[in-house]
Structure formats: structure tokens, C-alpha cells
Write a protein that holds these residues in place. Structure first.
Motif, short mmCIF file in Angstrom:
data_model
loop_
_atom_site.label_atom_id
_atom_site.label_comp_id
_atom_site.label_asym_id
_atom_site.label_seq_id
_atom_site.Cartn_x
_atom_site.Cartn_y
_atom_site.Cartn_z
N GLU A 159 0.99 -1.06 0.03
CA GLU A 159 -0.10 0.02 0.12
C GLU A 159 0.79 1.04 0.10
O GLU A 159 0.40 2.35 -0.86
CB GLU A 159 -0.91 -0.11 1.33
N GLY A 160 2.10 1.09 0.59
CA GLY A 160 3.09 2.33 0.64
C GLY A 160 3.40 2.76 -0.72
O GLY A 160 3.91 3.78 -1.15
N LEU A 161 3.64 1.48 -1.59
CA LEU A 161 4.08 1.71 -2.88
C LEU A 161 3.08 2.10 -3.73
O LEU A 161 3.36 3.06 -4.62
CB LEU A 161 4.61 0.21 -3.61
N ARG A 162 1.71 1.71 -3.44
CA ARG A 162 0.79 2.52 -4.22
C ARG A 162 0.45 4.00 -3.95
O ARG A 162 0.49 4.68 -4.97
CB ARG A 162 -0.62 1.93 -4.23
N ARG A 163 0.82 4.37 -2.72
CA ARG A 163 0.57 6.02 -2.42
C ARG A 163 1.75 6.37 -3.05
O ARG A 163 1.70 7.62 -3.26
CB ARG A 163 0.34 5.96 -0.79
N HIS A 164 3.18 6.00 -2.91
CA HIS A 164 4.13 6.53 -3.47
C HIS A 164 4.05 6.77 -4.92
O HIS A 164 4.39 8.08 -5.52
CB HIS A 164 5.41 5.81 -3.44
N CYS A 165 3.30 5.85 -5.77
CA CYS A 165 3.28 6.26 -7.15
C CYS A 165 2.24 7.46 -7.20
O CYS A 165 2.16 7.96 -8.24
CB CYS A 165 2.50 5.04 -7.78
N VAL A 166 1.00 7.35 -6.44
CA VAL A 166 0.01 8.39 -6.60
C VAL A 166 0.43 9.69 -6.30
O VAL A 166 0.38 10.70 -6.98
CB VAL A 166 -1.22 8.03 -5.82
N GLU A 167 1.29 9.86 -5.36
CA GLU A 167 1.71 11.24 -4.71
C GLU A 167 2.87 11.74 -5.81
O GLU A 167 2.95 12.91 -5.96
CB GLU A 167 2.33 10.97 -3.30
N ASN A 168 3.58 10.79 -6.37
CA ASN A 168 4.58 11.37 -7.48
C ASN A 168 4.23 11.38 -8.79
O ASN A 168 4.95 11.42 -9.73
CB ASN A 168 5.95 10.51 -7.23
N ASP A 169 2.76 10.84 -9.07
CA ASP A 169 2.37 10.91 -10.32
C ASP A 169 2.91 10.04 -11.31
O ASP A 169 3.43 10.35 -12.51
CB ASP A 169 2.45 12.52 -10.97
N LEU A 170 3.43 8.98 -10.61
CA LEU A 170 4.03 7.74 -11.40
C LEU A 170 2.73 6.81 -11.91
O LEU A 170 2.37 5.92 -11.13
CB LEU A 170 4.74 7.31 -10.61
N GLY A 171 2.28 6.87 -13.09
CA GLY A 171 1.10 5.86 -13.43
C GLY A 171 0.13 6.81 -14.07
O GLY A 171 -0.03 7.92 -13.85
#
Length: 228
Positions: A159-171
Motif C-alpha cells: 500500500e505504501g508503494l501505491r501511495r508513492h506512485c500516486v503522490e509522485n504522479d507515476l502511472g
């Protein structure tokens, strides 16, 4: 870039980011990242890998009529959970080591509901789940990040990885996916989420029933012992 329909429309300008796994394999004394199923070794030093179709040389990957291309998942809840399973020990091959990370892809891209297939890609970042990563494994991933000139993302769990991607606009966002794949994508996503919620509810019900049965079994066993 192209969508899964094959229309030559620049729907994803620039680069697109996704999640994937690799097999970690040593060659000439140095660890490297390899495609899990084909064994193709990814170039190090920040260089990109170019997709090659192993079935035919008649087209440039990715093709809408083929399954070729460099695969990656959209960073959603289901994909980060599935990729985290790749890090578990395989009973059939306990010495196998895998890595997961974020890829940066460009060129022609075939976009699908769960991910995409790209023409070019490079490792943007490798991921360490700090809650479960063992020290030896962490050191190998750190060295691989240096070898591939990739970032090292430390998160607590999937879940931390998913949040990291969302917060950094990765995807790709769901809004972008809906624009590319049309209203059918929205309907499929809603059906998938409803099915997921039903499955979670069923699992919760089953767990409750099993706990009640276990409690009854313990109660009967203790009662029998007392009366004996």
C-alpha cells in the motif's frame, strides 16, 4: 503512441510509468535484472531495453495483434498486491530471487485495463518493502539500483508503494484511462471492484464461521475434559 485498439493517436505523450517484476540473476559475478519468463537481461547503466517480438520479425513491438512488448502494470491496489507475491519464496525453486520496481516507458505503447506493453523501457526505481525485506536481500537491491542508475524506493508495504506512485504522479490515472479506453473501461472497473468487494465479504464471512466453529470445538473439548 497507441491504445489497445491500435489507433495511431498520441494519447500518452512523453513517458508513462508502471510496475513490474524481474528475476535477479548473477552473470560474471554481478547481479542483473532479467525478464522472468523469457530470461532476457535488461541493460544496466541507465540504458533502455528495446522490445523484440520472439514470435515474428514482421512487426515492431508492441502490436495490437500480438502479445509482444515490455510489460508493466498500472500502479493500483490489485497490481501492487500481486507483484508483492513475486517476492515470496517459490517452494519449487527456493533459491530464486525477484525484484519489483517502477519502469519508465516510451515509444509505442499498447494500453490495457491492467497495464501496458511498451516499445522502450528502463528501470526508474527499485522497491524495498522495509517491513519484510531481509538484510541480505536489501543489500542486493541497493547494489542493483546503483548498477541500473535507478532510484531506490523504501516503503513499508504494498500500500505504501501505491501511495508513492500516486503522490509522485507515476502511472496513468483512472481519468486518463477512461479517456483512452472509453466508457467501457469505467464499466469494467466498476464490475471488477464490485466483484472484489463481494469476494472480500465472502472471505470475511468464511473467517468468522471458522472462528465460531473453532470456539465451539474448544468449548466442547474443555467441557468434556472437565466432566471426565
Amino acid at each position: 503512441m497507441t491504445t489497445s485498439s491500435g489507433a495511431d493517436t498520441p494519447l500518452v505523450p512523453g513517458t508513462v510509468y508502471g510496475l513490474r517484476s524481474w528475476a535477479v540473476a548473477a552473470m560474471e559475478g554481478e547481479d542483473g535484472l532479467e525478464a522472468p519468463f523469457t530470461g532476457v537481461r535488461w541493460p544496466s547503466g541507465g540504458d533502455a531495453i528495446e522490445a523484440r517480438c520472439l514470435a515474428s520479425a514482421d512487426h515492431q513491438p508492441p502490436s495490437a495483434e500480438c502479445s509482444c512488448g515490455i510489460y508493466a502494470f498500472h500502479p493500483g491496489e490489485d497490481s501492487v498486491r500481486e507483484l508483492s507475491w513475486a517476492l515470496r519464496k517459490d517452494p519449487g525453486n527456493p533459491s530464486a530471487v525477484h525484484a519489483i520496481g517502477i519502469v519508465e516507458a516510451w515509444g509505442s505503447v499498447e494500453v490495457h485495463d491492467s497495464g501496458f506493453r511498451a516499445e522502450y523501457a528502463r528501470p526508474h526505481a527499485l522497491v524495498l518493502f522495509e517491513r519484510t525485506a531481509q538484510p541480505d536481500y536489501a543489500r542486493r537491491i541497493e547494489r542493483l539500483a546503483d548498477t541500473y542508475h535507478a532510484d531506490l524506493v523504501r516503503v513499508r508495504d504494498p500500500e505504501g508503494l501505491r501511495r508513492h506512485c500516486v503522490e509522485n504522479d507515476l502511472g496513468l490515472s483512472e481519468q486518463a484511462m477512461a479517456r483512452m479506453l472509453g466508457p467501457e473501461f469505467v464499466q469494467r472497473r466498476r464490475r471488477s471492484r464490485r466483484a472484489g468487494r463481494r469476494q472480500m465479504a465472502w472471505h470475511a464471512t468464511l473467517a468468522t464461521v471458522l472462528m465460531v466453529m473453532l470456539a465451539l470445538f474448544v468449548y466442547v473439548a474443555v467441557s468434556s475434559a472437565v466432566w471426565d
